[in-house]
Design a protein around this motif. Sequence first.
Motif, PDB file in Angstrom:
ATOM      1  N   ILE A 135       0.803  -1.230   0.000  1.00 20.19           N
ATOM      2  CA  ILE A 135       0.000   0.000   0.000  1.00 20.19           C
ATOM      3  C   ILE A 135       0.835   1.278   0.000  1.00 20.19           C
ATOM      4  O   ILE A 135       0.281   2.369   0.045  1.00 20.19           O
ATOM      5  N   GLY A 136       2.143   1.163  -0.081  1.00 17.34           N
ATOM      6  CA  GLY A 136       3.007   2.339   0.007  1.00 17.34           C
ATOM      7  C   GLY A 136       2.705   3.409  -1.031  1.00 17.34           C
ATOM      8  O   GLY A 136       2.533   4.583  -0.688  1.00 17.34           O
ATOM      9  N   ASN A 137       2.639   3.036  -2.314  1.00 19.28           N
ATOM     10  CA  ASN A 137       2.355   4.028  -3.360  1.00 19.28           C
ATOM     11  C   ASN A 137       0.977   4.634  -3.206  1.00 19.28           C
ATOM     12  O   ASN A 137       0.792   5.840  -3.354  1.00 19.28           O
ATOM     13  N   GLU A 138       0.002   3.786  -2.917  1.00 19.94           N
ATOM     14  CA  GLU A 138      -1.370   4.282  -2.732  1.00 19.94           C
ATOM     15  C   GLU A 138      -1.420   5.323  -1.620  1.00 19.94           C
ATOM     16  O   GLU A 138      -2.031   6.385  -1.767  1.00 19.94           O
ATOM     17  N   ARG A 139      -0.759   5.043  -0.497  1.00 15.28           N
ATOM     18  CA  ARG A 139      -0.763   5.992   0.617  1.00 15.28           C
ATOM     19  C   ARG A 139      -0.019   7.276   0.235  1.00 15.28           C
ATOM     20  O   ARG A 139      -0.456   8.366   0.608  1.00 15.28           O
ATOM     21  N   ALA A 140       1.074   7.178  -0.508  1.00 17.48           N
ATOM     22  CA  ALA A 140       1.799   8.383  -0.930  1.00 17.48           C
ATOM     23  C   ALA A 140       0.880   9.308  -1.720  1.00 17.48           C
ATOM     24  O   ALA A 140       0.839  10.523  -1.480  1.00 17.48           O
ATOM     25  N   PHE A 141       0.116   8.751  -2.654  1.00 12.51           N
ATOM     26  CA  PHE A 141      -0.806   9.568  -3.440  1.00 12.51           C
ATOM     27  C   PHE A 141      -1.960  10.091  -2.588  1.00 12.51           C
ATOM     28  O   PHE A 141      -2.434  11.204  -2.799  1.00 12.51           O
ATOM     29  N   GLN A 142      -2.419   9.305  -1.609  1.00 15.51           N
ATOM     30  CA  GLN A 142      -3.478   9.788  -0.723  1.00 15.51           C
ATOM     31  C   GLN A 142      -2.978  10.959   0.126  1.00 15.51           C
ATOM     32  O   GLN A 142      -3.711  11.928   0.342  1.00 15.51           O
ATOM     33  N   TYR A 143      -1.737  10.874   0.601  1.00 19.43           N
ATOM     34  CA  TYR A 143      -1.172  11.998   1.354  1.00 19.43           C
ATOM     35  C   TYR A 143      -1.019  13.214   0.442  1.00 19.43           C
ATOM     36  O   TYR A 143      -1.282  14.346   0.863  1.00 19.43           O
ATOM     37  N   ALA A 144      -0.612  13.013  -0.804  1.00 26.42           N
ATOM     38  CA  ALA A 144      -0.490  14.139  -1.739  1.00 26.42           C
ATOM     39  C   ALA A 144      -1.862  14.788  -1.976  1.00 26.42           C
ATOM     40  O   ALA A 144      -1.975  16.023  -2.001  1.00 26.42           O
ATOM     41  N   ASP A 145      -2.889  13.971  -2.130  1.00 29.09           N
ATOM     42  CA  ASP A 145      -4.243  14.523  -2.305  1.00 29.09           C
ATOM     43  C   ASP A 145      -4.675  15.323  -1.074  1.00 29.09           C
ATOM     44  O   ASP A 145      -5.278  16.396  -1.191  1.00 29.09           O
ATOM     45  N   ALA A 146      -4.353  14.802   0.111  1.00 26.15           N
ATOM     46  CA  ALA A 146      -4.699  15.522   1.345  1.00 26.15           C
ATOM     47  C   ALA A 146      -3.932  16.843   1.426  1.00 26.15           C
ATOM     48  O   ALA A 146      -4.473  17.859   1.874  1.00 26.15           O
ATOM     49  N   ALA A 147      -2.681  16.848   0.981  1.00 25.69           N
ATOM     50  CA  ALA A 147      -1.884  18.081   0.982  1.00 25.69           C
ATOM     51  C   ALA A 147      -2.479  19.099   0.011  1.00 25.69           C
ATOM     52  O   ALA A 147      -2.536  20.297   0.312  1.00 25.69           O
ATOM     53  N   LYS A 148      -2.941  18.642  -1.149  1.00 27.53           N
ATOM     54  CA  LYS A 148      -3.577  19.551  -2.127  1.00 27.53           C
ATOM     55  C   LYS A 148      -4.800  20.224  -1.518  1.00 27.53           C
ATOM     56  O   LYS A 148      -5.048  21.403  -1.771  1.00 27.53           O
TER      57      LYS A 148
END
Length: 152
Positions: free
Chosen positions: A61-74
Motif C-alpha cells: 500500500i506504500g504508493n497508494e498511501r503516498a498519493f493519498q497523502y499528496a491529495d490531502a496536501a492539495k
Amino acid sequence: MSLPALMVALAVQAAPATVLPGDLGLPLLAGTTRSADCMGLRERFDGLGKPFECLATTVAIGNERAFQYADAAKARGWQDAGGAANALMMIRPLDDGGCQRLSIAAFPGTEAMAPGDPAYLLFAVDPAGTCPPPRPASGAASQSPTPPRPAE
C-alpha cells in the motif's frame, strides 16, 4: 486518578495523529505508523534543520498511501511541482511571497519487495524559498511531470 489528570489523558487520546503537526498537519492514514529510525535515515535528517517525518507501511500500500497523502496536501493548499519514480514534489505559496516545498518519497524497506514487506514514506518540508513558475495546464508539455498513479 484526579479529574484534571483524567481530562488531560482523554484529550491526548482524542487528538488525531497527524503528520508534521506544525508544518503539514495531515491526518495519519490507516496502514501507516511513525517510524522511529526510518531505516537509519533519521540521523541524516535530524541535522538538516527542516521538518521531516517518516512513516512505516507495507510495499502493498506504500504508493497508494503516498498519493493519498499528496491529495490531502492539495486540499490544504499544496500544488504539484513535479516528481520522479518514487518521489512527489509539491509547493505552497506563502502570503509574504515566499514558498514552502514538500517532498514525499516512498521507498521499500527490503530488496525483496513482497507485498507484506516494510516500506517507508518520508515527508520533508523546506520552510522557505521561492516558488517556481506555475506548472503548465493539464495536457501541456511539462519539464518534470508528477509520476502517474499506478494501475489498480
